[in-house]
Design an enzyme around this catalytic site. Structure first.
Site, PDB file in Angstrom:
ATOM      1  N   ARG A  99      -0.905  11.689 149.113  1.00 33.19           N
ATOM      2  CA  ARG A  99      -1.911  10.963 149.896  1.00 33.19           C
ATOM      3  C   ARG A  99      -1.277  10.630 151.235  1.00 33.19           C
ATOM      4  O   ARG A  99      -0.473   9.694 151.328  1.00 33.19           O
ATOM      5  CB  ARG A  99      -2.371   9.710 149.145  1.00 33.19           C
ATOM      6  CG  ARG A  99      -3.207   8.783 149.992  1.00 33.19           C
ATOM      7  CD  ARG A  99      -3.937   7.744 149.173  1.00 33.19           C
ATOM      8  NE  ARG A  99      -5.023   8.346 148.431  1.00 33.19           N
ATOM      9  CZ  ARG A  99      -5.988   7.663 147.807  1.00 33.19           C
ATOM     10  NH1 ARG A  99      -5.983   6.339 147.826  1.00 33.19           N
ATOM     11  NH2 ARG A  99      -6.948   8.286 147.171  1.00 33.19           N
ATOM     12  N   HIS A 131     -11.026  14.847 150.845  1.00 32.96           N
ATOM     13  CA  HIS A 131     -10.651  14.249 149.558  1.00 32.96           C
ATOM     14  C   HIS A 131     -11.134  15.199 148.456  1.00 32.96           C
ATOM     15  O   HIS A 131     -12.067  14.906 147.719  1.00 32.96           O
ATOM     16  CB  HIS A 131     -11.279  12.865 149.434  1.00 32.96           C
ATOM     17  CG  HIS A 131     -10.648  11.979 148.390  1.00 32.96           C
ATOM     18  ND1 HIS A 131      -9.615  12.400 147.572  1.00 32.96           N
ATOM     19  CD2 HIS A 131     -10.921  10.693 148.021  1.00 32.96           C
ATOM     20  CE1 HIS A 131      -9.287  11.414 146.753  1.00 32.96           C
ATOM     21  NE2 HIS A 131     -10.054  10.375 147.004  1.00 32.96           N
ATOM     22  N   GLN A 165     -11.603  14.206 144.732  1.00 34.94           N
ATOM     23  CA  GLN A 165     -12.782  13.350 144.557  1.00 34.94           C
ATOM     24  C   GLN A 165     -14.048  14.207 144.451  1.00 34.94           C
ATOM     25  O   GLN A 165     -14.857  14.023 143.535  1.00 34.94           O
ATOM     26  CB  GLN A 165     -12.896  12.390 145.755  1.00 34.94           C
ATOM     27  CG  GLN A 165     -14.061  11.422 145.661  1.00 34.94           C
ATOM     28  CD  GLN A 165     -13.852  10.382 144.569  1.00 34.94           C
ATOM     29  OE1 GLN A 165     -12.822   9.741 144.521  1.00 34.94           O
ATOM     30  NE2 GLN A 165     -14.831  10.216 143.694  1.00 34.94           N
ATOM     31  N   ASP A 188     -20.028   5.971 150.734  1.00 36.02           N
ATOM     32  CA  ASP A 188     -18.584   5.690 150.797  1.00 36.02           C
ATOM     33  C   ASP A 188     -18.434   4.412 151.627  1.00 36.02           C
ATOM     34  O   ASP A 188     -19.395   3.976 152.287  1.00 36.02           O
ATOM     35  CB  ASP A 188     -17.880   6.883 151.483  1.00 36.02           C
ATOM     36  CG  ASP A 188     -16.346   6.803 151.507  1.00 36.02           C
ATOM     37  OD1 ASP A 188     -15.773   5.857 150.933  1.00 36.02           O
ATOM     38  OD2 ASP A 188     -15.729   7.697 152.123  1.00 36.02           O
ATOM     39  N   CYS A 237     -17.335   6.849 145.547  1.00 33.02           N
ATOM     40  CA  CYS A 237     -15.967   7.237 145.170  1.00 33.02           C
ATOM     41  C   CYS A 237     -15.132   6.042 144.706  1.00 33.02           C
ATOM     42  O   CYS A 237     -14.150   6.219 143.993  1.00 33.02           O
ATOM     43  CB  CYS A 237     -15.287   7.903 146.358  1.00 33.02           C
ATOM     44  SG  CYS A 237     -15.390   6.933 147.879  1.00 33.02           S
ATOM     45  N   ARG A 244     -12.111  11.728 137.399  1.00 37.19           N
ATOM     46  CA  ARG A 244     -10.951  12.083 138.224  1.00 37.19           C
ATOM     47  C   ARG A 244      -9.803  12.519 137.310  1.00 37.19           C
ATOM     48  O   ARG A 244      -9.098  13.490 137.593  1.00 37.19           O
ATOM     49  CB  ARG A 244     -10.497  10.867 139.064  1.00 37.19           C
ATOM     50  CG  ARG A 244     -11.479  10.373 140.111  1.00 37.19           C
ATOM     51  CD  ARG A 244     -11.569  11.303 141.283  1.00 37.19           C
ATOM     52  NE  ARG A 244     -10.288  11.560 141.902  1.00 37.19           N
ATOM     53  CZ  ARG A 244      -9.676  10.755 142.796  1.00 37.19           C
ATOM     54  NH1 ARG A 244     -10.282   9.658 143.199  1.00 37.19           N
ATOM     55  NH2 ARG A 244      -8.500  11.083 143.304  1.00 37.19           N
TER      56      ARG A 244
HETATM   57  N1   CP Z   1     -11.550   7.158 145.013  1.00 34.07           N
HETATM   58  C1   CP Z   1     -10.216   7.031 145.194  1.00 34.07           C
HETATM   59  O1   CP Z   1      -9.520   7.948 145.629  1.00 34.07           O
HETATM   60  O2   CP Z   1      -9.718   5.816 144.823  1.00 34.07           O
HETATM   61  P1   CP Z   1      -8.258   5.230 145.095  1.00 34.07           P
HETATM   62  O3   CP Z   1      -8.139   5.017 146.583  1.00 34.07           O
HETATM   63  O4   CP Z   1      -8.205   3.970 144.320  1.00 34.07           O
HETATM   64  O5   CP Z   1      -7.251   6.239 144.640  1.00 34.07           O
HETATM   65  N1  NVA Z   2     -13.154   7.132 152.787  1.00 37.12           N
HETATM   66  C1  NVA Z   2     -12.332   6.256 151.982  1.00 37.12           C
HETATM   67  C2  NVA Z   2     -12.150   6.828 150.613  1.00 37.12           C
HETATM   68  C3  NVA Z   2     -11.290   6.026 149.674  1.00 37.12           C
HETATM   69  C4  NVA Z   2     -11.106   6.682 148.351  1.00 37.12           C
HETATM   70  C5  NVA Z   2     -10.999   6.038 152.665  1.00 37.12           C
HETATM   71  O1  NVA Z   2     -10.430   7.000 153.207  1.00 37.12           O
HETATM   72  O2  NVA Z   2     -10.523   4.902 152.690  1.00 37.12           O
END
Ligand code: CP
Ligand code: NVA
Length: 294
Positions: free
Chosen positions: A99, A126, A129, A213, A253, A281
């Site tokens: 990440r 993502h 997701q 989102d 998400c 997931r």
């Molecule tokens: N949806 C998602 O990726 O959640 P987290 O940020 O908690 O990993």
């Molecule tokens: N768009 C959001 C998704 C989190 C899972 C972010 O990047 O914070």
């Protein structure tokens, strides 16, 4: 050369279907030693609840182990290059789920890694997701072809962008409603038949799923006030859900900001699929790890 999963276009439709079948099998029998003694490094430079836990639990259930590395606690923090970091990790582990702040950083990591790299979210995409979301949609509706998914809100968020690309690949009609400032980028729309509008009702009309989102993604905190103001008319509430099909799903998400992008009533309502998405997931990412790491 290792095969990576950095964006939604990296798997073909047939491969996604195989991942879905394997995920269904892993969902019915969660403990299967398909990656015995393998290790995955979880390289995270942003917070996470779902992604981290689902990769860790998933790898354990597959007979392997996961090592969580917060980038700020590694030598990256003291100037070690991403290239040296990736080359070193490749000597220890058999896969990396990362990440990163930016897609460019993820690509730099992957291009120096001898083991598969999986995108656990960047500013642009993502893909884990989106895979879990379309798996959930298929699970609930029986098939994907011809379904309509309405994405309401920040149409250029990593999640929206991944849904646009994977939706197009899997035969889902995606309609996006967002203020023009947050319309999906050309790179996300390219080659798709996505309908983009500024009108949330128009996008939600007749939809099989209404998705949103957060309004302020991680890293965009300085834009918080401006975003909340522009996105206010895009809240998913009971009235907007009424535009969609009677049995439409509400999808998100997570993490959620209840009362912002959707009302508490919608999050907790009987159409809400948010925790099924979160659960899936796990199953889908296990299938991705098996596909790339076995
Ligand atoms: N949806 C998602 O990726 O959640 P987290 O940020 O908690 O990993
Ligand atoms: N768009 C959001 C998704 C989190 C899972 C972010 O990047 O914070």
């Amino acid at each position: 050369m290792a095969r990576h999963f950095l964006a939604d276009d990296d798997f073909s439709k047939e491969e996604v279907e195989r991942i879905f079948s394997l995920a269904a099998d892993l969902k019915s029998r969660p403990v299967q030693p398909l990656l015995p003694s393998k290790n995955v490094a979880l390289v995270f430079s942003k917070p996470s609840t779902r992604t981290r836990v689902s990769f860790e639990v998933g790898m354990n259930q597959l007979g392997g182990a996961a090592i969580y590395l917060q980038t700020g606690e590694t030598q990256l923090k003291r100037g070690e290059t991403l290239a040296d970091f990736a080359k070193t990790l490749s000597r220890y582990v058999q896969g990396i789920a990362a990440r990163m702040e930016s897609q460019a950083e993820l690509e730099e990591l992957a291009s120096n890694s001898a083991v598969p790299v999986i995108n656990g979210l960047t500013d642009r995409w993502h893909p884990c997701q989106a895979l879990a979301d379309l798996y959930t949609l298929r699970e609930k509706k029986g098939q994907l072809d011809g379904l309509k998914l309405a994405f309401i809100g920040d149409g250029n968020s990593n999640v929206a962008r991944s849904l646009i690309r994977l939706g197009a690949k899997m035969g889902v009609q995606v309609a996006v409603a967002s203020p023009k400032e947050f319309a999906p980028g050309k790179d996300a729309l390219k080659g798709t038949k996505t309908r983009v509008t500024a009108n949330p009702k128009e996008a939600a009309k007749g939809a099989d799923a209404v998705y949103t989102d957060v309004w302020v993604s991680m890293g965009l905190e300085t834009e918080s006030e401006a975003r909340k103001k522009l996105l206010k008319p895009y809240q998913v509430n009971g009235a907007l859900m009424k535009q969609a099909k009677k049995d439409a799903l509400f999808m998100h998400c997570l993490p959620a900001h209840r009362g912002e992008e959707a009302t508490n009533e919608v999050f907790s309502g009987k159409q809400s699929a948010v925790f099924d998405q979160a659960e899936n997931r796990l199953h889908v990412q296990k299938a991705v790890m098996v596909t790339l790491m076995r």
